[in-house]
Design an enzyme around this catalytic site. Structure first.
Site, PDB file in Angstrom:
ATOM      1  N   HIS A 149      41.661  38.211  34.158  1.00  0.00           N
ATOM      2  CA  HIS A 149      42.754  38.643  33.280  1.00  0.00           C
ATOM      3  C   HIS A 149      42.224  38.750  31.854  1.00  0.00           C
ATOM      4  CE1 HIS A 149      46.695  38.784  31.347  1.00  0.00           C
ATOM      5  NE2 HIS A 149      47.163  39.108  32.533  1.00  0.00           N
ATOM      6  N   ASP A 166      48.820  38.999  40.698  1.00  0.00           N
ATOM      7  CA  ASP A 166      48.754  39.973  41.800  1.00  0.00           C
ATOM      8  C   ASP A 166      48.078  39.438  43.050  1.00  0.00           C
ATOM      9  OD1 ASP A 166      48.198  42.089  39.124  1.00  0.00           O
ATOM     10  OD2 ASP A 166      49.931  42.272  40.462  1.00  0.00           O
TER      11      ASP A 166
HETATM   12  C1  SDX Z   1      47.890  42.607  35.444  1.00  0.00           C
HETATM   13  O1  SDX Z   1      47.520  42.486  30.518  1.00  0.00           O
HETATM   14  C2  SDX Z   1      48.406  41.922  31.282  1.00  0.00           C
HETATM   15  O2  SDX Z   1      49.143  41.035  30.867  1.00  0.00           O
HETATM   16  C3  SDX Z   1      48.484  42.493  32.695  1.00  0.00           C
HETATM   17  C4  SDX Z   1      49.414  41.756  33.650  1.00  0.00           C
HETATM   18  C5  SDX Z   1      50.867  41.935  33.252  1.00  0.00           C
HETATM   19  O3  SDX Z   1      51.681  41.123  33.690  1.00  0.00           O
HETATM   20  O4  SDX Z   1      51.193  42.967  32.605  1.00  0.00           O
HETATM   21  O5  SDX Z   1      49.099  40.384  33.664  1.00  0.00           O
HETATM   22  C6  SDX Z   1      49.300  42.313  35.076  1.00  0.00           C
HETATM   23  O6  SDX Z   1      47.467  43.721  35.244  1.00  0.00           O
HETATM   24  C7  SDX Z   1      47.016  41.509  35.977  1.00  0.00           C
HETATM   25  C8  SDX Z   1      45.534  41.964  36.182  1.00  0.00           C
HETATM   26  C9  SDX Z   1      45.475  42.718  37.511  1.00  0.00           C
HETATM   27  N1  SDX Z   1      44.162  43.351  37.690  1.00  0.00           N
HETATM   28  C10 SDX Z   1      43.295  42.916  38.620  1.00  0.00           C
HETATM   29  O7  SDX Z   1      43.456  41.922  39.329  1.00  0.00           O
HETATM   30  C11 SDX Z   1      42.071  43.810  38.785  1.00  0.00           C
HETATM   31  C12 SDX Z   1      40.810  42.934  38.832  1.00  0.00           C
HETATM   32  N2  SDX Z   1      40.619  42.336  37.531  1.00  0.00           N
HETATM   33  C13 SDX Z   1      39.732  43.000  36.610  1.00  0.00           C
HETATM   34  O8  SDX Z   1      39.686  44.391  36.708  1.00  0.00           O
HETATM   35  C14 SDX Z   1      39.775  42.402  35.204  1.00  0.00           C
HETATM   36  O9  SDX Z   1      39.749  41.055  35.335  1.00  0.00           O
HETATM   37  C15 SDX Z   1      40.920  42.795  34.275  1.00  0.00           C
HETATM   38  C16 SDX Z   1      41.072  44.264  34.165  1.00  0.00           C
HETATM   39  C17 SDX Z   1      42.189  42.194  34.757  1.00  0.00           C
HETATM   40  C18 SDX Z   1      40.585  42.218  32.913  1.00  0.00           C
HETATM   41  O10 SDX Z   1      39.460  42.846  32.487  1.00  0.00           O
HETATM   42  P1  SDX Z   1      38.861  42.585  31.008  1.00  0.00           P
HETATM   43  O11 SDX Z   1      39.693  41.653  30.216  1.00  0.00           O
HETATM   44  O12 SDX Z   1      38.544  43.901  30.399  1.00  0.00           O
HETATM   45  O13 SDX Z   1      37.603  41.760  31.322  1.00  0.00           O
HETATM   46  P2  SDX Z   1      36.224  42.400  31.613  1.00  0.00           P
HETATM   47  O14 SDX Z   1      36.388  43.559  32.534  1.00  0.00           O
HETATM   48  O15 SDX Z   1      35.522  42.586  30.316  1.00  0.00           O
HETATM   49  O16 SDX Z   1      35.545  41.235  32.475  1.00  0.00           O
HETATM   50  C19 SDX Z   1      34.876  40.192  31.822  1.00  0.00           C
HETATM   51  C20 SDX Z   1      33.708  39.898  32.766  1.00  0.00           C
HETATM   52  C21 SDX Z   1      32.926  41.159  33.146  1.00  0.00           C
HETATM   53  O17 SDX Z   1      31.609  40.743  33.399  1.00  0.00           O
HETATM   54  P3  SDX Z   1      30.500  41.031  32.217  1.00  0.00           P
HETATM   55  O18 SDX Z   1      30.543  42.500  31.878  1.00  0.00           O
HETATM   56  O19 SDX Z   1      30.922  40.152  31.053  1.00  0.00           O
HETATM   57  O20 SDX Z   1      29.189  40.611  32.833  1.00  0.00           O
HETATM   58  O21 SDX Z   1      34.237  39.386  34.014  1.00  0.00           O
HETATM   59  C22 SDX Z   1      33.918  40.270  35.074  1.00  0.00           C
HETATM   60  C23 SDX Z   1      33.535  41.605  34.452  1.00  0.00           C
HETATM   61  O22 SDX Z   1      32.603  42.280  35.281  1.00  0.00           O
HETATM   62  N3  SDX Z   1      35.139  40.407  35.889  1.00  0.00           N
HETATM   63  C24 SDX Z   1      35.180  40.373  37.215  1.00  0.00           C
HETATM   64  C25 SDX Z   1      36.546  40.490  37.541  1.00  0.00           C
HETATM   65  N4  SDX Z   1      37.260  40.613  36.429  1.00  0.00           N
HETATM   66  C26 SDX Z   1      36.382  40.569  35.405  1.00  0.00           C
HETATM   67  N5  SDX Z   1      34.205  40.243  38.153  1.00  0.00           N
HETATM   68  C27 SDX Z   1      34.616  40.257  39.438  1.00  0.00           C
HETATM   69  N6  SDX Z   1      35.915  40.359  39.831  1.00  0.00           N
HETATM   70  C28 SDX Z   1      36.896  40.490  38.916  1.00  0.00           C
HETATM   71  N7  SDX Z   1      38.167  40.588  39.298  1.00  0.00           N
END
Ligand code: SDX
Length: 429
Positions: free
Chosen positions: A306, A364
């Protein structure tokens, strides 16, 4: 006490900027005059360090895993209240008295019908159209039905539009579902409460009465509370930006639905269930955890991570409890998807990669298993998220319109394209 300030030194020149404090949470540095004073923009793609507005609706502390709506913790609202009480709280700022709640429920209930011509609108879609595509279109179409009666400068009309949105989106969502399964639309029933009415519109058929299961109705009502609002997330920011131009609020909500559909946002509940199904059995989890950790593999654990929560999403805890309640009520034992989800969570939370990156299950992760058990197809999961989030979007839209400092949102950019050059006639290219 002297006002707090921050400063930026650029090209030998130092510029002071006021620092503003909220009631709780991080301070903000007011950079609104930075460009005029320095000729430079700030740069923050994804807005990881940017506050876009002042708001008093929802507060999130990502490190502590705290979510407050108008100051009330989400677990208390989910435990003690119902979804329409949370809607009232988000819209009006206070919990309703018994009389206020009764009046609010009455007003929402009597706005649940949609114009009869809306039914014809659905006929243009193929039966296999994704219900989120149908929702974007149908909610946007409401703008055509109410454009002349939505003077957003009139507080009374803003509230009527808000009530219509909260009341009609579930009806359109149920119609989108019925259309995809070829069953007749079921009209709202004023004798049912909000969530029972939605279940009836989704699962009743003209041939027989549909018996509402109170445990399932309560569980879905709680799921709606968990999804009602969440500060300035992507879809809420979309609604605010669309609304900042003065656009029709129904059209703004349609824009929010479009943004919510993405798998990185509200589409994650559908994607998480598909991922759990693809994993299939507990012994395949390590293979998928390895993929999630592989920088060269775009695969991510859906339902994990998140932007704000660097601790357990408080909603995920309540979601997991609700999942167990629903499966128990339905007599579902040894659900393989739940078994995989629980073991995946256990493995991920003990894995160095997830610990270091502070990746926890989000709202989710467990919702898909619960909604599938209730009888909803995977394609409807994000539609249900949109039904719940409509109140958050409209409350934030209203707050923005009522903010006297509000102006159209218009970000700038870091330009990396070609510098000025002269046209080259085609004969010389
Ligand atoms: C919702 O914003 C909100 O409040 C949203 C929400 C709401 O109520 O409105 O809470 C609802 O959208 C919840 C999130 C649902 N999405 C997912 O579950 C999809 C999977 N999650 C990721 O895509 C990710 O965690 C996000 C999109 C939710 C957040 O991404 P960020 O904040 O942009 O973080 P990031 O992509 O920069 O990740 C930080 C690191 C990265 O590694 P590095 O580049 O630093 O090496 O963590 C890793 C990412 O690769 N990472 C993951 C991961 N999520 C982040 N690695 C594996 N699996 C994951 N799920």
């Amino acid at each position: 006490m002297s006002a707090k300030t921050g400063s930026v030194t650029l090209g030998g020149k130092t510029v002071e900027m006021p620092v503003k404090s909220g009631s709780i949470g991080p301070d903000v540095i007011d950079i609104s005059k930075l460009y005029a004073q320095t000729g430079a923009f700030t740069f923050d793609p994804g807005f990881t360090s940017t506050a876009s507005c002042e708001s008093g609706i929802t507060y999130i502390d990502g490190d502590e895993g705290v979510l407050l709506h108008r100051g009330f913790p989400i677990d208390q609202l989910a435990e003690h209240g119902d979804f329409l009480e949370t809607c009232y709280l988000l819209l009006y700022g206070e919990l309703p008295t018994a009389a206020q709640k009764q009046d609010f429920d009455y007003r929402v209930t009597r706005h649940t019908m949609v114009h009869e011509q809306m039914a014809r609108f659905f006929q243009g879609f193929r039966r296999d159209a994704h219900p989120m595509a149908v929702m974007v279109a149908a909610v946007g179409a409401l703008a055509a039905f109410y454009h002349d009666s939505t003077d957003i400068s009139d507080p009374q009309q803003r509230m009527i539009a808000s009530m219509r949105m909260i009341a009609k989106v579930p009806t359109l969502a149920a119609m989108a579902y019925k259309y995809t399964i070829g069953q007749p639309f079921v009209y709202p029933k004023n004798s049912l409460d909000y969530t029972a009415n939605f279940l009836n519109m989704c699962f009743a058929v003209p041939c027989e009465d549909y018996k509402i299961n109170p445990v399932l109705a309560r569980a879905l009502d709680r799921i709606f509370i968990l999804h009602a609002d969440h500060e300035q997330n992507a879809s809420t920011s979309t609604v605010r930006l669309a609304g900042s131009s003065g656009a029709n609020p129904f059209a703004c909500i349609a824009a929010g639905i479009a943004c919510l559909w993405g798998p990185a946002h509200g589409g994650a509940n559908e994607a998480a269930l598909k991922m759990l199904s693809e994993i299939g059995t507990v012994d395949r989890i390590p293979e998928f955890v390895k993929k999630a950790k592989d920088k060269n593999d775009p695969f991510r654990l859906m339902g994990f991570g998140h932007r704000v929560y660097k601790n357990y999403d408080p909603r995920a805890k309540i979601m997991q409890k609700t999942c167990h309640e629903v499966l128990a009520e339905l007599g579902v034992k040894d659900e393989p998807l739940l078994e995989v989800a629980i073991e995946l969570e256990r493995i991920a939370l003990s894995d160095e990669y997830f610990i270091e990156k502070k990746l926890y299950p989000n709202v989710d992760f467990y919702s898909g298993i619960t909604l599938k058990a209730m009888g909803f197809p995977t394609s409807m999961f994000t539609v249900l998220f949109a039904v719940a989030r409509t109140v958050g979007w409209i409350a934030q839209w209203k707050e923005m319109i009522e903010d006297p400092t509000q102006k159209i949102g218009r970000p700038r950019q870091l330009y990396t394209g070609a510098p000025k050059r002269d046209y080259v006639p085609v004969s010389k290219r």
